[in-house]
Design a protein around this motif. Structure first.
Motif, short mmCIF file in Angstrom:
data_model
loop_
_atom_site.label_atom_id
_atom_site.label_comp_id
_atom_site.label_asym_id
_atom_site.label_seq_id
_atom_site.Cartn_x
_atom_site.Cartn_y
_atom_site.Cartn_z
N ALA A 119 -4.31 -13.24 -2.11
CA ALA A 119 -4.82 -12.15 -2.96
C ALA A 119 -3.82 -11.78 -4.05
CB ALA A 119 -5.14 -10.93 -2.10
N LEU A 120 -2.54 -11.80 -3.73
CA LEU A 120 -1.54 -11.47 -4.74
C LEU A 120 -1.58 -12.47 -5.88
CD1 LEU A 120 0.87 -9.82 -5.71
CD2 LEU A 120 2.32 -11.35 -4.39
N VAL A 124 -1.23 -13.23 11.39
CA VAL A 124 -0.97 -14.39 10.54
C VAL A 124 -2.04 -14.50 9.45
CG1 VAL A 124 -0.87 -16.92 10.52
CG2 VAL A 124 0.30 -15.62 12.32
N GLU A 125 -3.29 -14.27 9.81
CA GLU A 125 -4.37 -14.33 8.82
C GLU A 125 -4.20 -13.27 7.74
OE1 GLU A 125 -8.02 -14.20 11.03
OE2 GLU A 125 -7.69 -16.17 11.91
N TYR A 126 -3.78 -12.06 8.12
CA TYR A 126 -3.53 -11.00 7.14
C TYR A 126 -2.42 -11.44 6.17
CZ TYR A 126 -6.36 -7.12 8.90
OH TYR A 126 -7.38 -6.30 9.25
N ALA A 127 -1.37 -11.98 6.70
CA ALA A 127 -0.27 -12.41 5.83
C ALA A 127 -0.74 -13.50 4.86
CB ALA A 127 0.89 -12.92 6.68
N GLN A 128 -1.48 -14.46 5.34
CA GLN A 128 -1.98 -15.53 4.47
C GLN A 128 -2.94 -14.98 3.41
OE1 GLN A 128 -3.65 -18.12 7.41
NE2 GLN A 128 -1.74 -19.27 7.68
N GLY A 138 -1.45 -4.18 7.10
CA GLY A 138 -2.36 -4.76 8.09
C GLY A 138 -1.63 -5.66 9.07
N TYR A 139 -0.72 -6.44 8.55
CA TYR A 139 0.09 -7.32 9.39
C TYR A 139 0.92 -6.50 10.38
CZ TYR A 139 3.85 -10.48 10.72
OH TYR A 139 4.75 -11.20 11.43
N VAL A 148 -1.12 3.84 5.76
CA VAL A 148 -0.37 3.33 4.61
C VAL A 148 -1.21 2.28 3.87
CG1 VAL A 148 1.63 1.94 3.94
CG2 VAL A 148 1.92 3.86 5.51
N GLY A 149 -1.83 1.39 4.61
CA GLY A 149 -2.68 0.36 3.99
C GLY A 149 -3.84 0.96 3.23
N LEU A 150 -4.49 1.97 3.81
CA LEU A 150 -5.60 2.62 3.14
C LEU A 150 -5.13 3.33 1.87
CD1 LEU A 150 -8.60 3.27 3.16
CD2 LEU A 150 -8.08 5.27 4.57
#
Length: 157
Positions: free
Chosen positions: A40-41, A31-35, A89-90, A133-135
């Protein structure tokens, strides 16, 4: 599997609880990653474009519209890649959470001396892919930022 002593059963139960608690933490991290990704976007997209427009509008330099357009495109792709980092990350944390639920069930099964097998490997493998993928998206985002900045600089000089 042989009979467990009461001490071994208690250790297995404690291990099961530890995995369960960890899985709940992973859900919170997701949840923190999504927020953070959404924040950030908005910051990257709005701030980057606003800064470029402000700089282009307040300089006495002739602005090249085509270069300015492409600068916005590169910044936009960079912002999308930044969002993809948080999405990865999510997803990764969700997969780790699922792996830890499997480990929790394994530990509980062991504590009850049941003959069941649980395998968290598929979730762990998919989580590692999401991390890669995130990296990759982080490097793409950085590259697009640099490209956008260079093209943006070219548009106002």
């Amino acid at each position: 599997m042989g009979a467990l002593t009461p001490e071994q059963k208690e250790v297995a139960r404690a291990e099961g609880q530890r995995w369960w608690d960890s899985a709940h933490d992973r859900l919170r991290f997701s949840v923190e990653y999504a927020q953070a990704g959404i924040k950030a976007l908005f910051l990257a997209n709005g701030g980057g474009i606003l800064a470029l427009l402000t700089f282009a509008g307040n300089t006495g330099a002739v602005v090249e519209p085509r270069a300015l357009f492409w600068s916005f495109v590169w910044f936009g792709i960079g912002c999308f890649s930044a969002l993809a980092i948080y999405i990865a990350g999510y997803v990764s944390q969700g997969l780790v959470m699922q792996a830890e639920f499997v480990e929790s069930r394994r530990a509980i099964s062991d504590s009850l001396e049941l003959e069941q097998s649980f395998d968290a490997t598929p979730f762990e493998t998919k989580s590692e892919i999401a991390e890669r993928v995130g990296l990759s998206c982080a490097f793409i985002s950085l590259g697009m930022f640099l490209l956008g900045a260079l093209v943006g600089l070219d548009s106002v000089t």
